[in-house]
Write a protein that holds these residues in place. Structure first.
Motif, mmCIF file in Angstrom:
data_model
loop_
_atom_site.group_PDB
_atom_site.id
_atom_site.type_symbol
_atom_site.label_atom_id
_atom_site.label_comp_id
_atom_site.label_asym_id
_atom_site.label_seq_id
_atom_site.Cartn_x
_atom_site.Cartn_y
_atom_site.Cartn_z
ATOM 1 N N VAL A 127 96.582 59.029 70.950
ATOM 2 C CA VAL A 127 96.744 57.662 71.462
ATOM 3 C C VAL A 127 96.577 56.668 70.303
ATOM 4 O O VAL A 127 95.730 56.871 69.426
ATOM 5 C CB VAL A 127 95.707 57.393 72.579
ATOM 6 C CG1 VAL A 127 95.681 55.920 72.973
ATOM 7 C CG2 VAL A 127 96.007 58.265 73.791
ATOM 8 N N PRO A 128 97.372 55.607 70.256
ATOM 9 C CA PRO A 128 97.229 54.632 69.171
ATOM 10 C C PRO A 128 95.804 54.103 69.048
ATOM 11 O O PRO A 128 95.111 53.897 70.052
ATOM 12 C CB PRO A 128 98.193 53.513 69.580
ATOM 13 C CG PRO A 128 99.217 54.188 70.431
ATOM 14 C CD PRO A 128 98.474 55.267 71.168
ATOM 15 N N ALA A 129 95.389 53.873 67.814
ATOM 16 C CA ALA A 129 94.025 53.391 67.570
ATOM 17 C C ALA A 129 93.828 51.964 68.062
ATOM 18 O O ALA A 129 92.755 51.603 68.551
ATOM 19 C CB ALA A 129 93.689 53.487 66.088
ATOM 20 N N GLY A 130 94.835 51.123 67.891
ATOM 21 C CA GLY A 130 94.764 49.779 68.447
ATOM 22 C C GLY A 130 94.367 48.675 67.484
ATOM 23 O O GLY A 130 94.121 47.550 67.912
ATOM 24 N N GLY A 131 94.296 48.977 66.188
ATOM 25 C CA GLY A 131 93.957 47.919 65.235
ATOM 26 C C GLY A 131 92.514 47.474 65.329
ATOM 27 O O GLY A 131 91.673 48.148 65.928
ATOM 28 N N ASP A 132 92.238 46.310 64.759
ATOM 29 C CA ASP A 132 90.844 45.860 64.628
ATOM 30 C C ASP A 132 90.422 44.782 65.627
ATOM 31 O O ASP A 132 89.231 44.618 65.881
ATOM 32 C CB ASP A 132 90.599 45.323 63.210
ATOM 33 C CG ASP A 132 90.726 46.413 62.159
ATOM 34 O OD1 ASP A 132 90.360 47.564 62.467
ATOM 35 O OD2 ASP A 132 91.184 46.114 61.040
ATOM 36 N N VAL A 133 91.370 44.053 66.187
ATOM 37 C CA VAL A 133 91.037 42.917 67.058
ATOM 38 C C VAL A 133 91.434 43.254 68.490
ATOM 39 O O VAL A 133 92.610 43.497 68.767
ATOM 40 C CB VAL A 133 91.752 41.635 66.590
ATOM 41 C CG1 VAL A 133 91.378 40.451 67.494
ATOM 42 C CG2 VAL A 133 91.432 41.335 65.136
ATOM 43 N N PRO A 134 90.484 43.246 69.432
ATOM 44 C CA PRO A 134 90.792 43.634 70.812
ATOM 45 C C PRO A 134 91.431 42.497 71.626
ATOM 46 O O PRO A 134 90.908 42.087 72.665
ATOM 47 C CB PRO A 134 89.423 44.028 71.370
ATOM 48 C CG PRO A 134 88.463 43.179 70.627
ATOM 49 C CD PRO A 134 89.035 43.024 69.240
ATOM 50 N N ASP A 135 92.560 42.024 71.161
ATOM 51 C CA ASP A 135 93.275 40.923 71.821
ATOM 52 C C ASP A 135 94.758 41.109 71.558
ATOM 53 O O ASP A 135 95.218 40.952 70.420
ATOM 54 C CB ASP A 135 92.790 39.587 71.258
ATOM 55 C CG ASP A 135 93.445 38.393 71.950
ATOM 56 O OD1 ASP A 135 94.459 38.583 72.658
ATOM 57 O OD2 ASP A 135 92.942 37.272 71.766
ATOM 58 N N ARG A 136 95.511 41.418 72.599
ATOM 59 C CA ARG A 136 96.923 41.709 72.407
ATOM 60 C C ARG A 136 97.729 40.475 72.012
ATOM 61 O O ARG A 136 98.838 40.606 71.489
ATOM 62 C CB ARG A 136 97.512 42.365 73.653
ATOM 63 C CG ARG A 136 97.616 41.486 74.888
ATOM 64 C CD ARG A 136 98.183 42.297 76.057
ATOM 65 N NE ARG A 136 99.440 42.905 75.689
ATOM 66 C CZ ARG A 136 99.895 44.066 76.184
ATOM 67 N NH1 ARG A 136 99.182 44.731 77.069
ATOM 68 N NH2 ARG A 136 101.053 44.549 75.801
ATOM 69 N N GLU A 137 97.181 39.286 72.233
ATOM 70 C CA GLU A 137 97.893 38.069 71.863
ATOM 71 C C GLU A 137 97.946 37.880 70.348
ATOM 72 O O GLU A 137 98.868 37.254 69.827
ATOM 73 C CB GLU A 137 97.235 36.850 72.523
ATOM 74 C CG GLU A 137 97.248 36.875 74.035
ATOM 75 C CD GLU A 137 98.653 37.003 74.608
ATOM 76 O OE1 GLU A 137 99.577 36.334 74.082
ATOM 77 O OE2 GLU A 137 98.842 37.793 75.567
ATOM 78 N N VAL A 138 96.947 38.396 69.644
ATOM 79 C CA VAL A 138 96.906 38.216 68.187
ATOM 80 C C VAL A 138 97.035 39.540 67.442
ATOM 81 O O VAL A 138 97.170 39.553 66.211
ATOM 82 C CB VAL A 138 95.605 37.501 67.742
ATOM 83 C CG1 VAL A 138 95.536 36.115 68.354
ATOM 84 C CG2 VAL A 138 94.375 38.312 68.126
ATOM 85 N N SER A 158 88.021 50.519 70.797
ATOM 86 C CA SER A 158 87.688 51.892 71.201
ATOM 87 C C SER A 158 86.620 51.929 72.278
ATOM 88 O O SER A 158 86.464 52.944 72.958
ATOM 89 C CB SER A 158 87.263 52.810 70.044
ATOM 90 O OG SER A 158 85.921 52.565 69.660
ATOM 91 N N HIS A 159 85.894 50.795 72.473
ATOM 92 C CA HIS A 159 84.832 50.798 73.481
ATOM 93 C C HIS A 159 84.838 49.522 74.330
ATOM 94 O O HIS A 159 83.894 49.260 75.065
ATOM 95 C CB HIS A 159 83.474 50.966 72.794
ATOM 96 C CG HIS A 159 82.332 51.263 73.728
ATOM 97 N ND1 HIS A 159 82.302 52.369 74.558
ATOM 98 C CD2 HIS A 159 81.174 50.585 73.966
ATOM 99 C CE1 HIS A 159 81.177 52.359 75.261
ATOM 100 N NE2 HIS A 159 80.475 51.295 74.929
#
Length: 262
Positions: A108-119, A171-172
């Motif tokens: 599954v993709p890691a998702g980068g560092d910022v938990p906000d899909r807008e940025v 991740s959490h």
């Protein structure tokens, strides 16, 4: 007939071929699922694996990124893959053993560092990937199946070294944990590892950034083994091979094992 399965984000199968060989020699799982192979399929170093009895492989790969492979001592049939969220990434492959068990191997993709899909586009891709997984399992509910891989989410409070400090860390985060639970529910999946090890902190990943990862022990449980409800009671002997995190030129993940009596 019992079989033992292991899952491991290897962080480059060619770079870490020696420790894959070490694992196969010392632990002898019947099936080893690898993620983040970072290799085209034809460049995966199968010669040593085959010499150890792992003559069967199904894989999806791409140069330098992603990639999933299933190595097996048992005959296994390639039953396809899905491109969740339309990313065009090699993040899923499935195989079926002769006992009828289907194994899904996910990265599954890691998702980068910022938990906000807008940025952060990568975080949005991660959530979309999980949503597509949910919808697929809801539409075609799996049976006699095992799902393994680096799912890049530590769902429980005791799956991370500090729940409160990591609530806003990718991740959490609550939204990721919610999506994770939705995937499990849609497929009728059961958390094999936590069924066998229900209590206490349990990790499968420790950052390379820690000077002494073992002493600091700031880990997360990002790697998972699930089973469908019809075979979950056959699973046992789950464990994380923590020592592998300390092997020479290690991955930042440790292998997770489970045995099934089927």
């Amino acid at each position: 007939m019992p079989f033992t399965l292991a899952t491991w984000n290897i962080n480059s199968v060619r770079l870490r071929e020696p420790i894959v060989v070490k694992l196969l020699e010392e632990e002898r799982p019947d099936v080893l699922c690898l993620q983040e192979c970072k290799s085209p399929v034809d460049k995966i170093p199968m010669e040593q694996f085959a010499a150890l009895g792992y003559r069967h492989m199904i894989a999806r790969g791409q140069k330098g990124y992603n990639g999933v492979a299933i190595l097996s001592r048992l005959p296994i049939e390639d039953v396809g893959d899905k491109d969740f969220a339309g990313l065009g990434h090699a993040r899923h492959v499935a195989g079926r053993l002769e006992n009828g068990v289907t194994i899904h191997n996910f990265y599954v993709p890691a998702g980068g560092d910022v938990p906000d899909r807008e940025v952060n586009e990568k975080f949005g891709q991660k959530l979309d990937y999980l949503t597509d997984m949910r919808d697929w399992f809801h539409a075609d509910r799996p049976e006699k199946s095992v799902l393994v891989g680096d799912l890049n989410i530590a769902p429980r409070e005791d799956d991370v070294w500090d729940h409160k400090k990591l609530l806003k860390v990718v991740s959490h985060t609550p939204i990721e944990v919610e999506h994770f639970a939705d995937v499990m529910e849609a497929g009728g999946w059961s958390d094999v590892t936590r069924n066998d090890i229900p209590d206490g902190r349990l990790y499968s990943w420790w950052s390379y950034r820690a000077k002494d990862w073992d002493a600091a022990d700031k880990g997360r449980r990002l790697d998972h083994v699930w089973a469908t409800s019809d075979i979950k009671s056959s699973a046992h002997s789950s464990r994380v091979l923590r020592d592998a995190r300390g092997w020479e030129k290690p991955s930042d993940h440790a292998p997770v094992f489970a045995t099934f009596d089927l």
